[in-house]
Enzyme design. Structure first.
Site, PDB file in Angstrom:
ATOM      1  N   LYS A   1       8.735 -18.197  -9.561  1.00 60.57           N
ATOM      2  CA  LYS A   1       7.534 -17.062  -9.301  1.00 60.57           C
ATOM      3  C   LYS A   1       6.580 -17.572 -11.225  1.00 60.57           C
ATOM      4  CE  LYS A   1       8.107 -13.463 -13.765  1.00 60.57           C
ATOM      5  NZ  LYS A   1       9.371 -12.949 -14.747  1.00 60.57           N
TER       6      LYS A   1
ATOM      7  N   LYS B   1     -14.332   1.791  14.957  1.00 64.44           N
ATOM      8  CA  LYS B   1     -13.293   1.045  15.019  1.00 64.44           C
ATOM      9  C   LYS B   1     -12.760   1.156  16.770  1.00 64.44           C
ATOM     10  CE  LYS B   1     -11.196   1.013  10.923  1.00 64.44           C
ATOM     11  NZ  LYS B   1     -10.039   1.320   9.533  1.00 64.44           N
TER      12      LYS B   1
ATOM     13  N   ASN C   1       1.181  -1.345   0.123  1.00 66.36           N
ATOM     14  CA  ASN C   1       0.138  -0.135   0.066  1.00 66.36           C
ATOM     15  C   ASN C   1       0.870   1.054   0.429  1.00 66.36           C
ATOM     16  OD1 ASN C   1       0.382   0.848   2.960  1.00 66.36           O
ATOM     17  ND2 ASN C   1      -0.461  -0.871   3.574  1.00 66.36           N
TER      18      ASN C   1
ATOM     19  N   ASP D   1      -4.582  -6.285   5.057  1.00 63.63           N
ATOM     20  CA  ASP D   1      -5.164  -6.837   5.547  1.00 63.63           C
ATOM     21  C   ASP D   1      -5.530  -8.093   5.532  1.00 63.63           C
ATOM     22  OD1 ASP D   1      -7.009  -4.911   7.034  1.00 63.63           O
ATOM     23  OD2 ASP D   1      -7.778  -4.022   5.360  1.00 63.63           O
TER      24      ASP D   1
ATOM     25  N   PHE E   1      -4.239   3.634  14.849  1.00 62.42           N
ATOM     26  CA  PHE E   1      -4.818   4.738  13.714  1.00 62.42           C
ATOM     27  C   PHE E   1      -5.966   4.044  12.579  1.00 62.42           C
ATOM     28  CE2 PHE E   1      -1.746   8.125  13.870  1.00 62.42           C
ATOM     29  CZ  PHE E   1      -0.776   8.069  14.403  1.00 62.42           C
TER      30      PHE E   1
ATOM     31  N   PRO F   1      -3.675 -11.560  10.490  1.00 71.88           N
ATOM     32  CA  PRO F   1      -3.921 -10.664  12.324  1.00 71.88           C
ATOM     33  C   PRO F   1      -3.942  -9.740  12.457  1.00 71.88           C
ATOM     34  CG  PRO F   1      -1.668 -11.516  12.332  1.00 71.88           C
ATOM     35  CD  PRO F   1      -1.991 -11.742  10.223  1.00 71.88           C
ATOM     36  N   ASP F   2      -4.984  -9.014  13.165  1.00 70.05           N
ATOM     37  CA  ASP F   2      -4.981  -7.951  13.122  1.00 70.05           C
ATOM     38  C   ASP F   2      -4.392  -7.952  14.609  1.00 70.05           C
ATOM     39  OD1 ASP F   2      -5.585  -5.417  14.210  1.00 70.05           O
ATOM     40  OD2 ASP F   2      -8.139  -5.175  13.110  1.00 70.05           O
ATOM     41  N   ILE F   3      -2.882  -7.464  14.841  1.00 71.14           N
ATOM     42  CA  ILE F   3      -1.729  -6.738  15.888  1.00 71.14           C
ATOM     43  C   ILE F   3      -2.320  -6.033  16.506  1.00 71.14           C
ATOM     44  CG2 ILE F   3       0.287  -5.999  15.640  1.00 71.14           C
ATOM     45  CD1 ILE F   3       0.367  -6.604  12.596  1.00 71.14           C
TER      46      ILE F   3
ATOM     47  N   LYS G   1     -12.047  -3.230  17.849  1.00 68.79           N
ATOM     48  CA  LYS G   1     -10.506  -3.114  18.173  1.00 68.79           C
ATOM     49  C   LYS G   1     -10.060  -3.251  20.053  1.00 68.79           C
ATOM     50  CE  LYS G   1      -8.989  -2.817  13.656  1.00 68.79           C
ATOM     51  NZ  LYS G   1      -7.785  -2.937  12.810  1.00 68.79           N
TER      52      LYS G   1
HETATM   53  N1  CTP Z   1      -3.367  -2.594  12.107  1.00 62.86           N
HETATM   54  C1  CTP Z   1      -2.764  -3.989  12.684  1.00 62.86           C
HETATM   55  N2  CTP Z   1      -3.425  -4.957  12.287  1.00 62.86           N
HETATM   56  C2  CTP Z   1      -3.842  -5.180  10.814  1.00 62.86           C
HETATM   57  C3  CTP Z   1      -4.807  -4.428  10.313  1.00 62.86           C
HETATM   58  C4  CTP Z   1      -4.904  -3.314  10.787  1.00 62.86           C
HETATM   59  O1  CTP Z   1      -2.821  -3.507  13.975  1.00 62.86           O
HETATM   60  N3  CTP Z   1      -3.844  -6.342  10.427  1.00 62.86           N
HETATM   61  C5  CTP Z   1      -3.845  -1.305  12.473  1.00 62.86           C
HETATM   62  C6  CTP Z   1      -3.393  -0.714  12.155  1.00 62.86           C
HETATM   63  O2  CTP Z   1      -2.195  -0.509  12.813  1.00 62.86           O
HETATM   64  C7  CTP Z   1      -3.934   0.689  12.636  1.00 62.86           C
HETATM   65  C8  CTP Z   1      -5.540   0.493  12.868  1.00 62.86           C
HETATM   66  O3  CTP Z   1      -5.397  -0.814  13.110  1.00 62.86           O
HETATM   67  O4  CTP Z   1      -3.610   0.697  14.144  1.00 62.86           O
HETATM   68  C9  CTP Z   1      -6.586   0.594  12.187  1.00 62.86           C
HETATM   69  O5  CTP Z   1      -6.352  -0.173  10.266  1.00 62.86           O
HETATM   70  P1  CTP Z   1      -7.260   0.595   9.024  1.00 62.86           P
HETATM   71  O6  CTP Z   1      -6.690   0.518   8.391  1.00 62.86           O
HETATM   72  O7  CTP Z   1      -7.362   2.064   9.458  1.00 62.86           O
HETATM   73  O8  CTP Z   1      -7.479  -0.403   9.308  1.00 62.86           O
HETATM   74  P2  CTP Z   1      -8.342  -2.431   9.501  1.00 62.86           P
HETATM   75  O9  CTP Z   1      -8.530  -2.693  10.648  1.00 62.86           O
HETATM   76  O10 CTP Z   1      -7.721  -2.138   8.335  1.00 62.86           O
HETATM   77  O11 CTP Z   1      -9.717  -1.946   8.881  1.00 62.86           O
HETATM   78  P3  CTP Z   1     -11.234  -1.497   7.664  1.00 62.86           P
HETATM   79  O12 CTP Z   1     -10.274  -1.772   6.931  1.00 62.86           O
HETATM   80  O13 CTP Z   1     -11.829  -2.396   8.120  1.00 62.86           O
HETATM   81  O14 CTP Z   1     -10.987   0.415   7.545  1.00 62.86           O
END
Ligand code: CTP
Length: 400
Positions: free
Chosen positions: A286, A337, A208, A276, A323, A303-305, A341
């Site tokens: 490749k 959010k 990204n 995500d 954030f 995983p959502d850290i 979270k």
């Molecule tokens: N984050 C994380 N791990 C992930 C995704 C997000 O730790 N796999 C954390 C980011 O570092 C940030 C927060 O979650 O602090 C929100 O990130 P954001 O991209 O805005 O949210 P998403 O969880 O991706 O939700 P969405 O895509 O539904 O907006």
């Protein structure tokens, strides 16, 4: 933030000794007093006259100097300082420190002191990597000696690798962390930053547009207030922040592992733009154009850290800041959010391309907490970072 502090600076005999002239200047600019000590070999690289002129104090170099001894004995000299800094610390000086030698003024001061010691090694890469040097460093670390650097790069001897002395500002930052009076002194804080790269095959990845600029600025602002910062970063363009322990990762899964390794911390700031999704099974070789048929990629959720750390039952940081990068309904999404979270604060920003925020120098954030929403005016990412660092310091002080 070094006003009233006294640094005993032991200058060793290496080519990097010239950097000490700038180091002295920068320490004095910040209000520190510098007592210079030079080894005999240091005098081959910089003159006592330049060192004394910049420090505004006499240079000490002789163990058996009767005049100096009458004014201030070497034992006392070693103890009046708030910190002893050895820069550059050559392989020989490290070996003598580790071995407990006391055969010249520098080594005697180091043996006689009860003051914390910070060492900035500088030597040829082979000498640095030599098992004897590594053994000496491990011994000294075990004795509680702090280290800053060395850095990797081109060396004066024409070789490349670790062994270059840290730059003066890196040493100043380490000194501030060791003796500064910042409100985050003795706090350990984790910052995640940058994008993640999710491999498709050995040569391609999903990514990204995050530059990592906001995360680097936050880490530096926390360090400036005295925090010990672990900076876990994906492959970001932004320069790595000074004075932090930097852990480089590529993917979200690696970032989670590095974050878990960094715990426990007093606070965590999750500024990384974590992907995500990852490709469920990245190809080991490749991917080829298969008669014009594009490949079909199957995704798996990462995983959502932030959520993982926020929901820890044991070892959750006292303050967890996330954030929210949003393109629509910024505040409403950020509030949802925060609850989803389980973090304490969310800094929400509008990342529609026309705002120029993602990858740009400025940010306009809304701080969403349990108590409501604060709209911060649009400002430089460094200023956002400073404000956030001050708020974190206040919040942690309130938890004591
Ligand atoms: N984050 C994380 N791990 C992930 C995704 C997000 O730790 N796999 C954390 C980011 O570092 C940030 C927060 O979650 O602090 C929100 O990130 P954001 O991209 O805005 O949210 P998403 O969880 O991706 O939700 P969405 O895509 O539904 O907006």
């Amino acid at each position: 933030m070094l006003g009233g502090k006294r640094i005993l600076l032991i200058i060793g005999g290496g080519i990097a000794a010239y950097k000490c002239l700038d180091l002295i200047r920068r320490l004095r600019e910040r209000g520190a007093a510098v007592t210079p000590v030079m080894t005999r070999a240091a005098g081959e690289f910089v003159t006592p006259l330049s060192v004394a002129a910049l420090a505004g104090e006499t240079v000490h170099s002789d163990l058996f100097d009767l005049t100096a001894e009458a004014e201030m004995g070497h034992i006392q000299l070693s103890r009046v300082a708030d910190l002893v800094v050895v820069a550059p610390a050559t392989a020989d000086l490290l070996a003598r420190m580790a071995g407990g030698h006391a055969d010249d003024l520098a080594s005697t001061l180091l043996m006689a002191t009860d003051t914390p010691v910070l060492v900035a090694p500088a030597m040829n890469v082979r000498m640095y990597e030599h098992p004897a040097t590594q053994r000496n460093i491990a011994l000294l670390q075990g004795d509680g000696v702090r280290f800053v650097g060395p850095n990797a790069g081109d060396m004066a001897c024409g070789e490349f690798g670790p062994g270059r002395m840290s730059e003066p500002m890196e040493i100043v930052t380490a000194i501030e962390q060791a003796v500064g009076d910042g409100p985050l002194r003795s706090r350990r804080i984790l910052v995640t930053s940058g994008p993640t790269h999710e491999p498709i095959d050995p040569v391609r990845y999903l990514a990204n547009r995050s530059s990592g600029a906001q995360g680097s600025a936050i880490a530096e602002a926390l360090v400036a207030l005295g925090a010990e910062v672990v900076f876990v970063t994906g492959p970001a363009d932004a320069a790595r922040p000074l004075g932090c322990e930097v852990v480089e990762v590529e993917s979200a899964q690696e970032m989670l592992g590095a974050v878990q390794d960094a715990l426990p911390v007093d606070a965590g700031v999750f500024a990384a733009a974590v992907a995500d999704w990852r490709v469920k099974t990245a190809s080991g070789s490749k991917l080829k154009k298969d008669n014009g048929k594009p490949p079909v990629l199957e995704f798996a959720e990462n995983p959502d850290i932030l959520a993982t750390v926020s929901r820890l039952e044991k070892g959750r940081p006292g303050l967890v800041v996330g954030f929210a990068a949003e393109t629509d309904d910024v505040i409403a999404n950020a509030r949802a959010k925060r609850l989803r979270k389980g973090c304490d604060w969310i800094l929400a920003n509008d990342v529609r391309p026309e705002t120029g925020i993602m990858g740009g120098a400025e940010n306009a954030v809304h701080l969403v907490t349990e108590d409501g929403v604060e709209d911060w005016p649009r400002m430089g990412k460094n200023e956002v970072a400073r404000r956030l660092a001050v708020r974190i310091a206040e919040a942690l002080a309130g938890k004591d």
